[in-house]
Design a protein around this motif. Structure first.
Motif, PDB file in Angstrom:
ATOM      1  N   SER A   1       1.564   3.681  -3.624  1.00 17.33           N
ATOM      2  CA  SER A   1       0.759   4.910  -3.572  1.00 17.33           C
ATOM      3  C   SER A   1       1.200   5.925  -4.608  1.00 17.33           C
ATOM      4  CB  SER A   1       0.818   5.522  -2.172  1.00 17.33           C
ATOM      5  OG  SER A   1       2.159   5.906  -1.853  1.00 17.33           O
ATOM      6  N   ARG A   2       2.465   5.861  -5.033  1.00 16.76           N
ATOM      7  CA  ARG A   2       2.978   6.827  -6.005  1.00 16.76           C
ATOM      8  C   ARG A   2       2.457   6.586  -7.425  1.00 16.76           C
ATOM      9  NH1 ARG A   2       8.060   3.755  -5.056  1.00 16.76           N
ATOM     10  NH2 ARG A   2       8.496   2.516  -6.903  1.00 16.76           N
TER      11      ARG A   2
ATOM     12  N   THR B   1      -3.807  -0.512   3.406  1.00 18.76           N
ATOM     13  CA  THR B   1      -4.311   0.809   3.794  1.00 18.76           C
ATOM     14  C   THR B   1      -5.088   0.723   5.105  1.00 18.76           C
ATOM     15  OG1 THR B   1      -4.451   1.456   1.475  1.00 18.76           O
ATOM     16  CG2 THR B   1      -5.713   2.767   3.046  1.00 18.76           C
TER      17      THR B   1
ATOM     18  N   ILE C   1      -3.519  -3.752  -1.517  1.00 18.47           N
ATOM     19  CA  ILE C   1      -3.521  -2.318  -1.240  1.00 18.47           C
ATOM     20  C   ILE C   1      -4.617  -1.974  -0.229  1.00 18.47           C
ATOM     21  CG2 ILE C   1      -4.029  -0.053  -2.229  1.00 18.47           C
ATOM     22  CD1 ILE C   1      -2.598  -0.977  -4.768  1.00 18.47           C
TER      23      ILE C   1
ATOM     24  N   ASP D   1      -0.079   6.963  -9.364  1.00 18.12           N
ATOM     25  CA  ASP D   1      -1.366   7.661  -9.387  1.00 18.12           C
ATOM     26  C   ASP D   1      -1.746   8.151 -10.782  1.00 18.12           C
ATOM     27  OD1 ASP D   1       0.518   9.629  -9.728  1.00 18.12           O
ATOM     28  OD2 ASP D   1       0.105  10.655  -7.832  1.00 18.12           O
TER      29      ASP D   1
ATOM     30  N   SER E   1       0.826  -1.203   0.000  1.00 22.35           N
ATOM     31  CA  SER E   1       0.000   0.000   0.000  1.00 22.35           C
ATOM     32  C   SER E   1       0.861   1.254   0.000  1.00 22.35           C
ATOM     33  CB  SER E   1      -0.917  -0.002   1.228  1.00 22.35           C
ATOM     34  OG  SER E   1      -1.620   1.210   1.341  1.00 22.35           O
ATOM     35  N   SER E   2       1.902   1.247   0.815  1.00 21.25           N
ATOM     36  CA  SER E   2       2.785   2.405   0.904  1.00 21.25           C
ATOM     37  C   SER E   2       3.605   2.596  -0.373  1.00 21.25           C
ATOM     38  CB  SER E   2       3.717   2.239   2.113  1.00 21.25           C
ATOM     39  OG  SER E   2       4.630   3.297   2.205  1.00 21.25           O
TER      40      SER E   2
ATOM     41  N   ARG F   1      -5.806   3.528 -11.169  1.00 24.12           N
ATOM     42  CA  ARG F   1      -5.441   2.470 -10.230  1.00 24.12           C
ATOM     43  C   ARG F   1      -6.330   1.241 -10.396  1.00 24.12           C
ATOM     44  NH1 ARG F   1      -1.870   3.998  -6.446  1.00 24.12           N
ATOM     45  NH2 ARG F   1      -2.659   2.718  -4.744  1.00 24.12           N
TER      46      ARG F   1
END
Length: 213
Positions: A47-48, A88, A84, A50, A43-44, A72
């Motif tokens: 995240s980029r 999250t 993800i 997008d 998830s971390s 996404r």
């Protein structure tokens, strides 16, 4: 399964290896801990992606928020989206301490178990999975059942130990059985040598399952 793994162990004994039993009591917690930590990292890290700076961008969208959502949804597969969402959730306010932090503590306990085990042995040997290799797509409808097949390999991943899997026979349905080898920290050379010597003297890695061309 068990017969194939035990035969592999007996081969090592015939070559001069001595087997000892070791205790890894916290490995039973590895699976739930891993499926908290790994999705959190996914998830971390993802995240980029997008649609603005990295990777795929949806071709059709109404506004910025819609572009994020469509990019996404279209760019990630079902399993990635599942991880993800889980990640999250466990990183969100109110759940971080309850899930992610506890999983990291379990990770340390598992690593400590391996540290103690390697005081008595050079390599930890066992099966790669609780069943023979399953056919491609056989478990996609039940992710939890598929995750359970990781139960023997995940502890080494969590502890940061080098590990290898080599074929050691065939089981039910003529499908392959894997032998899982785990080495100590910075002992990759020894681990690879142990795996290599077995493959030099056996041909399981060169055989194909029945009915596979």
């Amino acid at each position: 399964m068990r017969k194939s793994v035990e035969q592999a162990v007996r081969w090592y004994e015939s070559q001069g290896a001595r087997t000892v039993e070791v205790a890894l009591p916290n490995t039973r917690l590895a699976l739930p801990a891993y499926y908290v930590i790994a999705p959190a990292e996914a998830s971390s890290n993802l995240s980029r992606f997008d649609g603005v700076r990295y990777g795929y961008r949806a071709k059709s969208y109404r506004d910025l928020a819609d572009m994020y959502c469509r990019t996404r949804a279209e760019g990630f597969g079902a399993e990635v989206r599942r991880r993800i969402l889980i990640g999250t959730y466990v990183l969100s306010h109110g759940y971080y301490d309850a899930y992610y932090l506890k999983a990291q503590k379990i990770r340390r306990l598992i690593a400590n178990d391996f540290t103690e085990a390697f005081k008595r042995c050079d390599v930890v040997v066992g099966p790669t999975s609780p069943t023979v290799a399953f056919k491609i797509g056989a478990k996609t409808s039940d992710p939890v059942e598929m995750y359970l097949n990781d139960i023997y390999t995940i502890p080494a991943n969590l502890a940061g130990m080098p590990a290898a899997s080599v074929p050691c026979g065939f089981g039910a349905g003529g499908l392959p059985v894997g032998l899982h080898l785990v080495g100590n920290y910075f002992a990759e050379a020894r681990l690879l040598n142990v795996a290599h010597q077995y493959q030099r003297e056996t041909d399981w890695h060169a055989r194909q399952p029945a009915g596979i061309q």
